[in-house]
Motif scaffolding. Structure first.
Motif, PDB file in Angstrom:
ATOM      1  N   TRP A   1       1.161  -1.000  -0.037  1.00  0.00           N
ATOM      2  CA  TRP A   1      -0.087  -0.087  -0.010  1.00  0.00           C
ATOM      3  C   TRP A   1       0.960   1.259   0.098  1.00  0.00           C
ATOM      4  O   TRP A   1       0.485   2.241  -0.649  1.00  0.00           O
ATOM      5  CB  TRP A   1      -0.938   0.076   1.200  1.00  0.00           C
ATOM      6  N   ALA A   2       1.978   1.230   0.628  1.00  0.00           N
ATOM      7  CA  ALA A   2       2.816   2.354   0.582  1.00  0.00           C
ATOM      8  C   ALA A   2       3.398   2.474  -0.925  1.00  0.00           C
ATOM      9  O   ALA A   2       3.458   3.643  -1.433  1.00  0.00           O
ATOM     10  CB  ALA A   2       4.274   2.238   1.388  1.00  0.00           C
TER      11      ALA A   2
ATOM     12  N   VAL B   1       1.582   1.462  -3.730  1.00  0.00           N
ATOM     13  CA  VAL B   1       0.454   2.008  -4.298  1.00  0.00           C
ATOM     14  C   VAL B   1       0.357   3.607  -4.188  1.00  0.00           C
ATOM     15  O   VAL B   1      -0.004   4.159  -5.363  1.00  0.00           O
ATOM     16  CB  VAL B   1      -0.820   1.202  -3.803  1.00  0.00           C
ATOM     17  N   ALA B   2       0.562   3.968  -3.014  1.00  0.00           N
ATOM     18  CA  ALA B   2       0.564   5.464  -2.698  1.00  0.00           C
ATOM     19  C   ALA B   2       1.453   6.209  -3.489  1.00  0.00           C
ATOM     20  O   ALA B   2       1.129   7.276  -4.200  1.00  0.00           O
ATOM     21  CB  ALA B   2       0.519   5.685  -1.241  1.00  0.00           C
ATOM     22  N   VAL B   3       2.521   5.758  -3.507  1.00  0.00           N
ATOM     23  CA  VAL B   3       3.904   6.506  -4.249  1.00  0.00           C
ATOM     24  C   VAL B   3       3.431   6.475  -5.559  1.00  0.00           C
ATOM     25  O   VAL B   3       3.724   7.276  -6.339  1.00  0.00           O
ATOM     26  CB  VAL B   3       5.004   5.969  -3.680  1.00  0.00           C
TER      27      VAL B   3
ATOM     28  N   ALA C   1       0.725   6.000  -7.413  1.00  0.00           N
ATOM     29  CA  ALA C   1      -0.425   6.654  -7.884  1.00  0.00           C
ATOM     30  C   ALA C   1      -0.102   8.375  -7.839  1.00  0.00           C
ATOM     31  O   ALA C   1      -0.604   8.894  -8.830  1.00  0.00           O
ATOM     32  CB  ALA C   1      -1.546   6.383  -6.741  1.00  0.00           C
ATOM     33  N   TYR C   2       0.638   8.699  -6.865  1.00  0.00           N
ATOM     34  CA  TYR C   2       1.048  10.068  -6.729  1.00  0.00           C
ATOM     35  C   TYR C   2       1.972  10.552  -8.128  1.00  0.00           C
ATOM     36  O   TYR C   2       1.827  11.337  -8.679  1.00  0.00           O
ATOM     37  CB  TYR C   2       1.915  10.348  -5.390  1.00  0.00           C
TER      38      TYR C   2
ATOM     39  N   SER D   1       4.435  -0.588 -10.777  1.00  0.00           N
ATOM     40  CA  SER D   1       3.110  -1.122 -10.833  1.00  0.00           C
ATOM     41  C   SER D   1       3.044  -2.401 -11.168  1.00  0.00           C
ATOM     42  O   SER D   1       2.137  -3.415 -10.587  1.00  0.00           O
ATOM     43  CB  SER D   1       2.209  -0.590 -11.730  1.00  0.00           C
TER      44      SER D   1
ATOM     45  N   ALA E   1      -4.926  -4.410  -3.153  1.00  0.00           N
ATOM     46  CA  ALA E   1      -3.420  -3.519  -3.753  1.00  0.00           C
ATOM     47  C   ALA E   1      -3.100  -4.006  -5.220  1.00  0.00           C
ATOM     48  O   ALA E   1      -2.853  -3.056  -5.857  1.00  0.00           O
ATOM     49  CB  ALA E   1      -2.348  -3.734  -2.637  1.00  0.00           C
TER      50      ALA E   1
END
Length: 234
Positions: free
Chosen positions: A27-28, A30-32, A34-35, A49, A120
């Motif tokens: 999830w960390a 995914v956050a990076v 996506a940003y 990805s 995720a």
């Protein structure tokens, strides 16, 4: 659903810790990703990805086999308490140490973690297709995110209700209104079996179309030089 308690080994604890770290790391990432995908084209987002998707596939293979095994056990023992595989039991026992006074908490946390690893992986498909919005892969992934998001919310509610000292409360437990027994076990085993199998099929279809559309998706991560852009405009 009851969780068999046994002596917790160091392997159980290590496996439980690694599983939680696996979910947090995904999830960390995914956050990076996506940003980063919101800005200029960055080829490393594609590779990152793809790695998240691969880890999601691996996690869901382990997750769905647990539900298949539970359903298979139920077919032979419909009046028995729900069963877990030895490795599932070990991980649940390791997680149980977080709240030893809350029976079944480890089992609930195990399934919550597994579902968020799965989610995720689906989110990874959404990130990798961010600029390929008309692809079938993205449409199937969006459907999967919605479905698995709701399923994950169900597991979050189940886990929190047990953590706060209540029965497991959720759609799959009749909101805690039905006491333990064969009826509740049957309903819950098959509820989660169907949810996971359907979710896995949707994930599989997203991956199938992602493979077929890989060139189109990959092209959205190609950084073109200024002369090339000027030449195309001319």
């Amino acid at each position: 659903m009851t969780m068999p308690m046994a002596t917790t080994s160091g392997w159980d604890v290590a496996g439980a810790v690694l599983l939680v770290l696996w979910a947090l790391a995904m999830w960390a990432a995914v956050a990076v990703l996506a940003y980063a995908a919101r800005g200029p084209v960055r080829p490393w987002v594609y590779r990152g990805s793809a790695a998240v998707i691969g880890l999601g596939v691996l996690g869901q293979l382990g997750h769905v086999q647990e539900h298949i095994a539970q359903a298979g056990y139920w077919l032979g023992h419909p009046n028995s308490p729900a069963w877990m595989t030895p490795w599932g039991t070990g991980l649940a026992n390791g997680l149980q140490l977080a709240l030893p006074g809350r029976p079944t908490f480890g089992m609930e946390l195990l399934h919550l973690t597994g579902n968020f690893i799965f989610l995720a992986g689906l989110a990874g498909v959404m990130v990798i297709t961010r600029h390929a919005v008309r692809t079938r892969a993205r449409r199937w992934a969006r459907m999967g995110v919605w479905m698995q998001g709701l399923h994950g919310l169900e597991h979050l509610v189940l886990t929190l209700s047990v953590a706060f000292g209540s029965r497991a409360v959720g759609l799959s437990t009749f909101f805690g209104l039905v006491g333990p027994g064969p009826g509740l076990t049957t309903y819950r085993v098959w509820w989660h079996f169907v949810a996971n199998v359907v979710g896995s099929v949707v994930f599989g279809l997203a991956l199938y179309h992602l493979w077929r559309e890989r060139r189109e998706v990959r092209a959205t991560f190609v950084v073109r030089t200024v002369p090339e852009i000027t030449r195309r405009a001319a």
